[in-house]
Each structure stands twice: as structure tokens, then as C-alpha cells.
Enzyme design. Structure first.
Site, PDB file in Angstrom:
ATOM      1  N   HIS A 124       0.815  -1.221   0.000  1.00 17.02           N
ATOM      2  CA  HIS A 124       0.000   0.000   0.000  1.00 17.02           C
ATOM      3  C   HIS A 124       0.848   1.269   0.000  1.00 17.02           C
ATOM      4  O   HIS A 124       0.335   2.354  -0.285  1.00 17.02           O
ATOM      5  CB  HIS A 124      -0.987  -0.007   1.172  1.00 17.02           C
ATOM      6  CG  HIS A 124      -0.384   0.293   2.499  1.00 17.02           C
ATOM      7  ND1 HIS A 124      -0.071  -0.679   3.424  1.00 17.02           N
ATOM      8  CD2 HIS A 124      -0.044   1.469   3.092  1.00 17.02           C
ATOM      9  CE1 HIS A 124       0.418  -0.121   4.511  1.00 17.02           C
ATOM     10  NE2 HIS A 124       0.449   1.185   4.336  1.00 17.02           N
ATOM     11  N   ASP A 158      -0.004  -7.599   1.476  1.00 16.29           N
ATOM     12  CA  ASP A 158       0.451  -6.208   1.551  1.00 16.29           C
ATOM     13  C   ASP A 158       1.970  -6.108   1.598  1.00 16.29           C
ATOM     14  O   ASP A 158       2.533  -5.296   2.331  1.00 16.29           O
ATOM     15  CB  ASP A 158      -0.167  -5.501   2.766  1.00 16.29           C
ATOM     16  CG  ASP A 158      -0.052  -3.979   2.659  1.00 16.29           C
ATOM     17  OD1 ASP A 158       0.114  -3.477   1.528  1.00 16.29           O
ATOM     18  OD2 ASP A 158      -0.109  -3.297   3.691  1.00 16.29           O
ATOM     19  N   ASN A 231       5.192   4.546   9.389  1.00 20.54           N
ATOM     20  CA  ASN A 231       5.966   3.367   9.787  1.00 20.54           C
ATOM     21  C   ASN A 231       5.744   2.193   8.843  1.00 20.54           C
ATOM     22  O   ASN A 231       6.507   1.223   8.869  1.00 20.54           O
ATOM     23  CB  ASN A 231       5.591   2.911  11.195  1.00 20.54           C
ATOM     24  CG  ASN A 231       6.391   3.607  12.285  1.00 20.54           C
ATOM     25  OD1 ASN A 231       5.850   4.405  13.030  1.00 20.54           O
ATOM     26  ND2 ASN A 231       7.674   3.304  12.377  1.00 20.54           N
ATOM     27  N   SER A 232       4.692   2.258   8.034  1.00 21.71           N
ATOM     28  CA  SER A 232       4.334   1.138   7.166  1.00 21.71           C
ATOM     29  C   SER A 232       5.513   0.702   6.311  1.00 21.71           C
ATOM     30  O   SER A 232       6.124   1.506   5.616  1.00 21.71           O
ATOM     31  CB  SER A 232       3.164   1.517   6.256  1.00 21.71           C
ATOM     32  OG  SER A 232       1.992   1.692   6.996  1.00 21.71           O
ATOM     33  N   ALA A 249       0.045  -2.267  10.087  1.00 20.35           N
ATOM     34  CA  ALA A 249      -1.280  -1.735  10.420  1.00 20.35           C
ATOM     35  C   ALA A 249      -1.321  -1.276  11.873  1.00 20.35           C
ATOM     36  O   ALA A 249      -0.510  -1.688  12.701  1.00 20.35           O
ATOM     37  CB  ALA A 249      -2.354  -2.797  10.179  1.00 20.35           C
ATOM     38  N   ILE A 250      -2.276  -0.408  12.153  1.00 19.69           N
ATOM     39  CA  ILE A 250      -2.505   0.079  13.508  1.00 19.69           C
ATOM     40  C   ILE A 250      -4.000   0.081  13.786  1.00 19.69           C
ATOM     41  O   ILE A 250      -4.819  -0.025  12.870  1.00 19.69           O
ATOM     42  CB  ILE A 250      -1.948   1.506  13.719  1.00 19.69           C
ATOM     43  CG1 ILE A 250      -2.627   2.491  12.740  1.00 19.69           C
ATOM     44  CG2 ILE A 250      -0.449   1.543  13.577  1.00 19.69           C
ATOM     45  CD1 ILE A 250      -2.233   3.939  12.972  1.00 19.69           C
ATOM     46  N   VAL A 251      -4.354   0.176  15.048  1.00 18.14           N
ATOM     47  CA  VAL A 251      -5.739   0.441  15.443  1.00 18.14           C
ATOM     48  C   VAL A 251      -5.845   1.938  15.674  1.00 18.14           C
ATOM     49  O   VAL A 251      -5.253   2.478  16.609  1.00 18.14           O
ATOM     50  CB  VAL A 251      -6.115  -0.334  16.725  1.00 18.14           C
ATOM     51  CG1 VAL A 251      -7.516   0.061  17.189  1.00 18.14           C
ATOM     52  CG2 VAL A 251      -6.054  -1.834  16.471  1.00 18.14           C
ATOM     53  N   VAL A 286     -13.598 -23.241  -4.324  1.00 21.97           N
ATOM     54  CA  VAL A 286     -14.701 -23.457  -3.379  1.00 21.97           C
ATOM     55  C   VAL A 286     -14.902 -22.205  -2.546  1.00 21.97           C
ATOM     56  O   VAL A 286     -14.025 -21.355  -2.446  1.00 21.97           O
ATOM     57  CB  VAL A 286     -14.426 -24.652  -2.440  1.00 21.97           C
ATOM     58  CG1 VAL A 286     -14.335 -25.944  -3.214  1.00 21.97           C
ATOM     59  CG2 VAL A 286     -13.165 -24.412  -1.608  1.00 21.97           C
TER      60      VAL A 286
END
Length: 495
Positions: A124, A158, A231-232, A249-251, A286
Site C-alpha cells: 500500500h 500487503d 511506519n508502514s 497496520a494500527i488500530v 470453493v
């Protein structure tokens, strides 16, 4: 009296001195036990890079109605401006579709993995970029900027691999073994949060194997080392200076909750990107979903272990091998499958063209099928895991809360149903009743009940009053927007 006062004062001073000595001793011991990150940050920091990108994006087209200025003073001039290259209808010069173009940028981090300039970052960070700029900070390349080329990317995890051309050897980092990590271990993160060059933060591993619903292969490391936008793509390092995660990722609403891709997963993918410029994964065609206690009861299983096939795509590998919707996969090549995620990852880890043996439970019997894998294709969306709805409360047989009727030809044409003979169309769902709480919605189609076709409401009622009552639950195969999946109605306690 004087003697008593002197003894009391002396005792107090002695006690105070003892407490003070004990405090500093404990403090010194605690300080001695804390890790020193100075050498680690100095040694590893030179291999961490800052990444900035540039890309051209188009604004949404904003056409004005024709002749909207007719009859107004100077209306011709307004009309001419709005249709000019600089107006809303015209877009920028050279834009034939009438949308303005503008330059957009992003910031991220990455780290060098080889002396010749291969760099790992997040997909990303570089996705869709026209230009990828890499800024170094090592002593020999201080503040040097390079144009990087994209070697390959894997959107599902990612991850991305980029390359810069350099004359001198570069410092680089090595991957460690993330499987050996234990919760509570010290780690540091190095990156470019909010454009703040080479920031170092420290913390511990808070948890492993986190599924944050970011993708099909979620198994993140959680850390309380401060991770922020920018920081990604940067490294999460253990105390030996090895990369054990890629910060991803972060919250947003929380503090001290960051997530990193485990190094053992990343290392394999990066090698494949380096050698083949893409990642190829196995696929059987499936739709799978987890099994809960109610579903296990409806299927007559002893436990809720395995992966339920909610649908089998026609003419794809699983269909060709003889697998059917309602089968429960409990093994792949003699390896136990305990969940839907297990099946997804086990198949994806194998190469297209490989043959695998699936151990399946069908109608209480164990069967084995050999499947030749195809290549996973996101456009087909064949491996999506469907979650069942909320846990339903007990209701009586005649109060499931649905209205239904048999599909007709017009329904099948409107819903673009071509691979089934018929079913029951849900026309209404009553709030807070059994069907609603199981996640059934108007417009859904019931294909089977207890794995038996239902072409009319009589078929449905017979199964509900028969097998459903006997087992205390009935499993319905549904179709929604072309996707097939199962839900379970709890009939335990019904009269």
C-alpha cells in the site's frame, strides 16, 4: 528522657538510611535488567530507508448541465469557461474525459535486504505510484535519494519488493525466525512516522496470530512498540537485530496496538517476488466457512473441527474431483484441518498444478479426493470465508420468521442463476426471529435444507419437521449475489 529521645532519633535515622539504600539498590537492579537499545538502533538504522511516492490521480468528473447559463447576463462567457480545459466540464488540458488530474504523494518506510539494493516495504506504500523515491541515511550514502523500480507486489499480504541501482555495497538486514518469538519479548520498530526521519520506538510482542480482517492470510504479530502512519513497511527487530516482522497496520482508535507481518511469512513471499515477480498460490474453487457447534449438530459431526464447503464452483478443480457443497474438509495431505483458515492457507501454500489429497466427511462417512490445483485468482473470489450470522434464540417450528416461495424463471433470470434447478426465494424476514438472527436476508435463495434440494415450501417444511427436529438444528445452503454459503437454524427445544 534525653536518652530516649536520642535513641528514638537514632533509630529513625537508621531506618531512613536503610530504606534509602534499599530504594537505590532496587532501582539500580531494575535499571540493570532493562535492555539497552543504543547499539541495536545504531547497527540496524542504516539499513532502514524512507520511501516517498508520486502518482497522478483524477478527480471525479463534475459535469454541469448544458445551457444552464442560457438567458443570464454574460451567460455565453460562463458557458465558455465551464466547458474550457480549466472548467468543471473540461478538466485540465489534455484530459479527454473531462476530469482534472493532480499529483498525489505518500510516505512510508522500508528496509534493505541485500547489499545490491533490494528493499522490502508494504504494497500500500507503493501501489499505483508513478515514481518511487528512496532516501538512505547510512554514513556513506547520507541523504542520498534514488529512484526505485517495482520488482513485484503481493496485495493479499500487503508486501512489495523494490530495487535501487547503487555502485557501493549497502548495509542490509536479515530475516529472523518469527515462529520462535514468545509473547513478552522486547522488540524495536524503526521507520518514518509522520515524516519524522528514522524514529526508533521500543516495546514487546503483545500477541501472535492476530486476525484483524485485513485479508485472507491474516496472522499478524501484535506489538506495543509505537507504530504510526509512515511506519508502514519498516522493520520490527528482535534484540539480535533480525527482522521478525514488517510493520503494516494500527488500530486508529487505540494506543500501543500495532501489527506486523511475521518474518517467516514475509521471507517466503519476498523470495518468490524476487525470483518470479509475483506470488502464485494454489486454488480449488470453493467457498468455505467455519463450523460452529450448531452447524456440527446439523451435520451430525462429533465436533466443530474442519472447513465446510459452502459452495463448489462449476468446472473448477474441486468440482472436477467430485467435491460437493456441504462436504467438510478435515485433512490435506495427511495434515489435519481444524478451521476454514487452515484449509485456505494450506491450499494457498501449494503451487498450481500440484495434486493434493483432501480428507472429507460427507453424510457421516469419510472419503478421500485427489484434486489438481489451479492458480488462485482474486477476481473469482472462490476462497472467501463466509461467516455465519448471529446465534439464534430458540423459537417454535412455525415461527422461523421468513416468507418464501418457489423460484420461477423470471426470478432466476433476474438473479442470474444458471447453475441450479430451483430453490426457495426469501421474500421477507421478520426482525428478531430465528431466520433474522441467523443472518438470512430478503432476496436470499434457499438451495438445500439438510443437504437436500428444496424446490417448494412442502419440501422445506418436511425437512424442518423431520431431520431438523431429530438433530435439533437444520443447515440451509443459501445463495446471495451469486455466492453460496450455509447458515444454521437452531431447532433444539422446538415442539
Amino acid at each position: 528522657m534525653i536518652l530516649k529521645k536520642r535513641i528514638g532519633t537514632g533509630f529513625f535515622l537508621l531506618l531512613f538510611s536503610f530504606c534509602l539504600l534499599n530504594y537505590y539498590t532496587v532501582t539500580d537492579v531494575n535499571a540493570a535488567n532493562l535492555p539497552d537499545f543504543r547499539e541495536l538502533a545504531k547497527k540496524s538504522g542504516d539499513a532502514v530507508v524512507n520511501i516517498s511516492t508520486e502518482k497522478t490521480v483524477k478527480d471525479q468528473k463534475r459535469n454541469m448541465p448544458p445551457n444552464m447559463f442560457r438567458g443570464m447576463p454574460n451567460g455565453d462567457l460562463f458557458e465558455e469557461f465551464f466547458n474550457s480545459p480549466f472548467g468543471p466540464n473540461g478538466g485540465s488540458q489534455g484530459e479527454e474525459d473531462g476530469r482534472r488530474s493532480r499529483r498525489s504523494g505518500s510516505l512510508g518506510s522500508g528496509f534493505i535486504i541485500s547489499s545490491d539494493g533490494f528493499i522490502v516495504t508494504n504494497n500500500h506504500v507503493v501501489e499505483g505510484a508513478d515514481v518511487i523515491n528512496v532516501n538512505l541515511s547510512s554514513d556513506t550514502n547520507k541523504n542520498k535519494s534514488y529512484k526505485a523500480k517495482l520488482v513485484g507486489a503481493d496485495p493479499e499480504t500487503d508486501l512489495a519488493l523494490i530495487k535501487i541501482e547503487v555502485k557501493d555495497s549497502l548495509p542490509f538486514l536479515k530475516f529472523g525466525d518469527s515462529d520462535k518469538l514468545e509473547v513478552g519479548e522486547w522488540v524495536i520498530a524503526i521507520g518514518n512516522p509522520f515524516g519524522l526521519d528514522h524514529s526508533v520506538t521500543a516495546g514487546i510482542i503483545s500477541a501472535k496470530g492476530r486476525d484483524i480482517q485485513a485479508g485472507a492470510f491474516d496472522s499478524f504479530l501484535q506489538t506495543d512498540a509505537s507504530i504510526n502512519p509512515g511506519n508502514s513497511g519498516g522493520p520490527l527487530l528482535n534484540m539480535d537485530g533480525e527482522v521478525i516482522g514488517i510493520n503494516t497496520a494500527i488500530v486508529a482508535q487505540g494506543q500501543g496496538i500495532g501489527f506486523a507481518i511475521p518474518s517467516n511469512m514475509a521471507n517466503k513471499i519476498i523470495d518468490e517476488l524476487k525470483n518470479h515477480k509475483k506470488v502464485s498460490r494454489g486454488w480449488i474453487g470453493v467457498q468455505i466457512q467455519p463450523i460452529d457447534e450448531k452447524m456440527a449438530k446439523a451435520l451430525g459431526l462429533q465436533n466443530d473441527q474442519g472447513a465446510l464447503l459452502g459452495g463448489v464452483m462449476p468446472k473448477e478443480p474441486a468440482d472436477k474431483a467430485g467435491l460437493m457443497a456441504g462436504d467438510v474438509v478435515v485433512g490435506v495431505d495427511n495434515k489435519d484441518i481444524t478451521s476454514a483458515d487452515d484449509l485456505l492457507q494450506e491450499i494457498a501454500n501449494k503451487k498450481p498444478g500440484n495434486k493434493v489429497e483432501l480428507k472429507v466427511i460427507r453424510n457421516g462417512e469419510t472419503k478421500n479426493f485427489v484434486v489438481t490445483l489451479a492458480e488462485r485468482n482474486l477476481d473469482k473470489d472462490g476462497a472467501k470465508v463466509y461467516e455465519e450470522g448471529s446465534t439464534p434464540d430458540n423459537q417454535d417450528d412455525f415461527n422461523l420468521g421468513i416468507q418464501l416461495r418457489s423460484l420461477n424463471k423470471d426470478d432466476m433470470r433476474r438473479l442470474r442463476i444458471t447453475d441450479i434447478e430451483g430453490g426457495l426465494l426469501i421474500t421477507a424476514v421478520e426482525p428478531d426471529k430465528e431466520a433474522d438472527k441467523a443472518g438470512i436476508k430478503p432476496g436470499d435463495v434457499i438451495l438445500t435444507a439438510a443437504l437436500k434440494p428444496v424446490l417448494n415450501t412442502n419440501d422445506f417444511v418436511k425437512i424442518i419437521n423431520g431431520v431438523g427436529k431429530e438433530r435439533g438444528a437444520v443447515m440451509l445452503q443459501m445463495m446471495r449475489r451469486g455466492q453460496k454459503f450455509f447458515v444454521t437454524l437452531d431447532l433444539s427445544g422446538k415442539k
